[in-house]
Design a protein around this motif. Structure first.
Motif, PDB file in Angstrom:
ATOM      1  N   GLY A 128       4.283  -6.735   9.705  1.00  0.00           N
ATOM      2  CA  GLY A 128       3.852  -5.455   9.999  1.00  0.00           C
ATOM      3  C   GLY A 128       2.664  -5.009   9.213  1.00  0.00           C
ATOM      4  N   TRP A 129       2.030  -4.152   9.232  1.00  0.00           N
ATOM      5  CA  TRP A 129       0.928  -3.450   8.615  1.00  0.00           C
ATOM      6  C   TRP A 129       0.911  -2.138   8.238  1.00  0.00           C
ATOM      7  CZ3 TRP A 129      -3.079  -0.095   9.860  1.00  0.00           C
ATOM      8  CH2 TRP A 129      -3.981  -0.037   8.854  1.00  0.00           C
ATOM      9  N   GLY A 130       0.443  -1.382   7.231  1.00  0.00           N
ATOM     10  CA  GLY A 130       0.436  -0.058   6.853  1.00  0.00           C
ATOM     11  C   GLY A 130      -0.779   0.217   5.966  1.00  0.00           C
ATOM     12  N   MET A 131      -1.306   1.529   5.959  1.00  0.00           N
ATOM     13  CA  MET A 131      -1.854   1.994   4.807  1.00  0.00           C
ATOM     14  C   MET A 131      -1.589   3.478   4.516  1.00  0.00           C
ATOM     15  SD  MET A 131      -4.704   4.273   5.921  1.00  0.00           S
ATOM     16  CE  MET A 131      -5.775   3.865   4.858  1.00  0.00           C
ATOM     17  N   MET A 132      -2.210   3.776   3.485  1.00  0.00           N
ATOM     18  CA  MET A 132      -1.913   4.992   2.828  1.00  0.00           C
ATOM     19  C   MET A 132      -3.081   5.607   1.871  1.00  0.00           C
ATOM     20  SD  MET A 132       2.263   5.640   2.193  1.00  0.00           S
ATOM     21  CE  MET A 132       2.033   7.426   1.763  1.00  0.00           C
ATOM     22  N   PRO A 133      -3.492   6.822   2.172  1.00  0.00           N
ATOM     23  CA  PRO A 133      -4.401   7.315   1.040  1.00  0.00           C
ATOM     24  C   PRO A 133      -3.875   7.869  -0.285  1.00  0.00           C
ATOM     25  CG  PRO A 133      -4.147   8.994   2.711  1.00  0.00           C
ATOM     26  CD  PRO A 133      -3.124   7.908   3.200  1.00  0.00           C
ATOM     27  N   PHE A 134      -4.509   7.588  -1.397  1.00  0.00           N
ATOM     28  CA  PHE A 134      -3.863   7.817  -2.606  1.00  0.00           C
ATOM     29  C   PHE A 134      -4.726   8.525  -3.580  1.00  0.00           C
ATOM     30  CE2 PHE A 134      -1.171   4.476  -1.190  1.00  0.00           C
ATOM     31  CZ  PHE A 134       0.183   5.123  -1.362  1.00  0.00           C
ATOM     32  N   PRO A 135      -4.994   9.870  -3.349  1.00  0.00           N
ATOM     33  CA  PRO A 135      -6.111  10.497  -3.973  1.00  0.00           C
ATOM     34  C   PRO A 135      -5.897  10.160  -5.668  1.00  0.00           C
ATOM     35  CG  PRO A 135      -5.556  12.036  -2.535  1.00  0.00           C
ATOM     36  CD  PRO A 135      -4.412  10.814  -2.488  1.00  0.00           C
ATOM     37  N   LYS A 136      -7.150   9.888  -6.309  1.00  0.00           N
ATOM     38  CA  LYS A 136      -7.039   9.478  -7.575  1.00  0.00           C
ATOM     39  C   LYS A 136      -6.661  10.481  -8.548  1.00  0.00           C
ATOM     40  CE  LYS A 136     -10.301   5.679  -7.233  1.00  0.00           C
ATOM     41  NZ  LYS A 136     -11.522   4.817  -8.000  1.00  0.00           N
ATOM     42  N   GLU A 137      -6.916  12.087  -8.183  1.00  0.00           N
ATOM     43  CA  GLU A 137      -6.496  12.843  -9.087  1.00  0.00           C
ATOM     44  C   GLU A 137      -5.329  13.099  -9.222  1.00  0.00           C
ATOM     45  OE1 GLU A 137      -7.948  14.454  -5.057  1.00  0.00           O
ATOM     46  OE2 GLU A 137      -8.581  13.002  -6.379  1.00  0.00           O
ATOM     47  N   ALA A 138      -4.408  12.619  -8.295  1.00  0.00           N
ATOM     48  CA  ALA A 138      -2.777  12.686  -8.177  1.00  0.00           C
ATOM     49  C   ALA A 138      -2.267  11.771  -9.353  1.00  0.00           C
ATOM     50  CB  ALA A 138      -2.229  12.051  -6.835  1.00  0.00           C
ATOM     51  N   ARG A 139      -3.136  10.711  -9.672  1.00  0.00           N
ATOM     52  CA  ARG A 139      -2.483   9.987 -10.763  1.00  0.00           C
ATOM     53  C   ARG A 139      -2.940   9.938 -12.188  1.00  0.00           C
ATOM     54  NH1 ARG A 139      -5.221   4.903  -7.834  1.00  0.00           N
ATOM     55  NH2 ARG A 139      -4.995   6.037  -5.860  1.00  0.00           N
ATOM     56  N   GLU A 140      -3.826  10.923 -12.481  1.00  0.00           N
ATOM     57  CA  GLU A 140      -4.505  11.096 -13.820  1.00  0.00           C
ATOM     58  C   GLU A 140      -3.444  11.109 -14.800  1.00  0.00           C
ATOM     59  OE1 GLU A 140      -7.338  14.009 -16.129  1.00  0.00           O
ATOM     60  OE2 GLU A 140      -8.017  13.515 -13.934  1.00  0.00           O
ATOM     61  N   GLY A 141      -3.528  10.367 -15.771  1.00  0.00           N
ATOM     62  CA  GLY A 141      -2.618  10.372 -17.046  1.00  0.00           C
ATOM     63  C   GLY A 141      -1.137   9.816 -16.727  1.00  0.00           C
ATOM     64  N   SER A 142      -0.670   9.295 -15.593  1.00  0.00           N
ATOM     65  CA  SER A 142       0.485   8.865 -15.172  1.00  0.00           C
ATOM     66  C   SER A 142       0.467   7.879 -13.992  1.00  0.00           C
ATOM     67  CB  SER A 142       1.406   9.789 -14.747  1.00  0.00           C
ATOM     68  OG  SER A 142       1.235  10.651 -13.701  1.00  0.00           O
ATOM     69  N   PHE A 143       1.359   6.817 -13.982  1.00  0.00           N
ATOM     70  CA  PHE A 143       1.334   5.835 -12.895  1.00  0.00           C
ATOM     71  C   PHE A 143       1.974   6.566 -11.607  1.00  0.00           C
ATOM     72  CE2 PHE A 143       1.149   2.358 -16.145  1.00  0.00           C
ATOM     73  CZ  PHE A 143       0.117   1.971 -15.587  1.00  0.00           C
ATOM     74  N   GLN A 144       1.275   6.323 -10.331  1.00  0.00           N
ATOM     75  CA  GLN A 144       1.641   6.672  -9.205  1.00  0.00           C
ATOM     76  C   GLN A 144       2.254   5.301  -8.359  1.00  0.00           C
ATOM     77  OE1 GLN A 144      -1.296   8.022  -6.543  1.00  0.00           O
ATOM     78  NE2 GLN A 144       0.039   9.330  -5.399  1.00  0.00           N
ATOM     79  N   LEU A 145       3.447   5.648  -7.980  1.00  0.00           N
ATOM     80  CA  LEU A 145       3.701   4.398  -7.080  1.00  0.00           C
ATOM     81  C   LEU A 145       3.019   4.220  -5.752  1.00  0.00           C
ATOM     82  CD1 LEU A 145       5.900   2.143  -6.824  1.00  0.00           C
ATOM     83  CD2 LEU A 145       7.434   3.903  -5.650  1.00  0.00           C
ATOM     84  N   LEU A 146       2.517   3.154  -5.517  1.00  0.00           N
ATOM     85  CA  LEU A 146       1.697   2.763  -4.254  1.00  0.00           C
ATOM     86  C   LEU A 146       2.364   2.043  -3.184  1.00  0.00           C
ATOM     87  CD1 LEU A 146      -1.615   2.012  -6.210  1.00  0.00           C
ATOM     88  CD2 LEU A 146      -0.928   4.207  -5.255  1.00  0.00           C
ATOM     89  N   ALA A 147       3.114   1.050  -3.681  1.00  0.00           N
ATOM     90  CA  ALA A 147       4.032   0.273  -2.806  1.00  0.00           C
ATOM     91  C   ALA A 147       5.175  -0.253  -3.455  1.00  0.00           C
ATOM     92  CB  ALA A 147       3.063  -0.963  -1.931  1.00  0.00           C
ATOM     93  N   SER A 148       6.337  -0.438  -2.581  1.00  0.00           N
ATOM     94  CA  SER A 148       7.224  -1.215  -3.128  1.00  0.00           C
ATOM     95  C   SER A 148       8.287  -1.628  -2.190  1.00  0.00           C
ATOM     96  CB  SER A 148       8.248  -0.146  -4.052  1.00  0.00           C
ATOM     97  OG  SER A 148       9.114   0.816  -3.434  1.00  0.00           O
ATOM     98  N   GLY A 149       9.341  -2.217  -2.558  1.00  0.00           N
ATOM     99  CA  GLY A 149      10.363  -2.691  -1.984  1.00  0.00           C
ATOM    100  C   GLY A 149      11.544  -1.444  -1.338  1.00  0.00           C
ATOM    101  N   ASN A 150      11.359  -0.359  -1.850  1.00  0.00           N
ATOM    102  CA  ASN A 150      12.419   0.459  -1.517  1.00  0.00           C
ATOM    103  C   ASN A 150      11.619   1.389  -0.100  1.00  0.00           C
ATOM    104  OD1 ASN A 150      13.726   2.675  -1.135  1.00  0.00           O
ATOM    105  ND2 ASN A 150      13.946   3.510  -3.474  1.00  0.00           N
ATOM    106  N   PRO A 151      11.899   1.211   0.956  1.00  0.00           N
ATOM    107  CA  PRO A 151      11.614   2.079   2.093  1.00  0.00           C
ATOM    108  C   PRO A 151      11.669   3.576   1.880  1.00  0.00           C
ATOM    109  CG  PRO A 151      13.750   0.940   2.718  1.00  0.00           C
ATOM    110  CD  PRO A 151      13.292   0.722   1.175  1.00  0.00           C
TER     111      PRO A 151
END
Length: 230
Positions: A128-151
């Motif tokens: 399978g394949w997938g992509m998502m946009p992740f605007p950088k301003e949403a992760r300023e000062g904290s980690f944002q989850l981008l991908a994981s094993g939890n669907p």
């Protein structure tokens, strides 16, 4: 344990259209002490020239995460998927039973990206394949989850007990990440940072284990990519 792997010590391959740095053994670069970090098998720091890219080639039984730093990459594969992933955004491919894919920089400028391979927990799965946009301003000062094993976590899904995270830090600020001491963490910053007091410079690799909390302090504005794996 916090082990700094200086950028200058990484494996290097310059193919003209591709200038690649290898955090772990890959292709013609082999270092027995750098075969991977936990389930993280590959972390390539790639610079891809304009109007060039990787022609169709096969993979199987690997979770492949692409984090685009600048520019954009256009994906196409034997499953019929096609998509463009721009700077700050992420694509994932579960190679499973086997897939052919190509990754092209169709832009008029160089593209830089991290290509990260994580060992799969589901050998022989449907690819399978997938992509998502992740605007950088949403992760300023904290980690944002981008991908994981939890669907169900709202991020991209991979078939692995791993989390891929991104953050941005302003110079003079810090953030804290709660870890588990039996996990393998690997961090790459875009500028000089200190991790629990240990200094790492731009594009160094930071291999972390045995830590229950990591505090990252930025000397200058920095972009962080972190993988937390078994």
């Amino acid at each position: 344990m916090i082990n700094i792997r200086p950028f200058a010590s990484l494996g290097h391959a310059d193919h003209g259209w591709l200038d690649a740095r290898h955090h772990f053994s890959f292709a013609n670069y082999h270092d027995p002490s750098r075969m991977g970090w936990g389930a993280i098998r590959v972390w390539n720091d790639d610079r891809i020239a304009a109007k060039s890219g990787f022609p169709p080639h096969p993979h199987r039984d690997m979770e492949i995460v692409t984090y685009v730093r600048t520019g954009a990459i256009t994906h196409q594969d034997s499953m019929g998927n096609k998509g463009r992933t721009g700077a700050g955004d992420v694509q994932v491919m579960s190679a499973g039973t086997g897939v052919m894919h190509a990754e092209y920089n169709l832009e008029g400028e160089e593209t830089t990206l991290f290509q990260i391979w994580i060992e799969t927990d589901r050998r022989g799965a449907k690819p399978g394949w997938g992509m998502m946009p992740f605007p950088k301003e949403a992760r300023e000062g904290s980690f944002q989850l981008l991908a994981s094993g939890n669907p169900d976590d709202g991020a991209l899904t991979i078939h692995a007990d791993a989390r891929v995270l991104g953050a941005t830090l302003k110079g003079g600020t810090s953030l804290t990440y709660e870890a588990q001491s039996d996990r393998h963490l690997y961090l790459v910053p875009s500028a000089t940072v200190r991790i629990n007091g240990v200094e790492a410079n731009a594009r160094d690799g930071v291999a972390i284990s045995g830590e229950e909390r990591i505090t990252i302090e930025a000397e200058a504005d920095a972009e962080l990519v972190l993988v937390d794996a078994r």
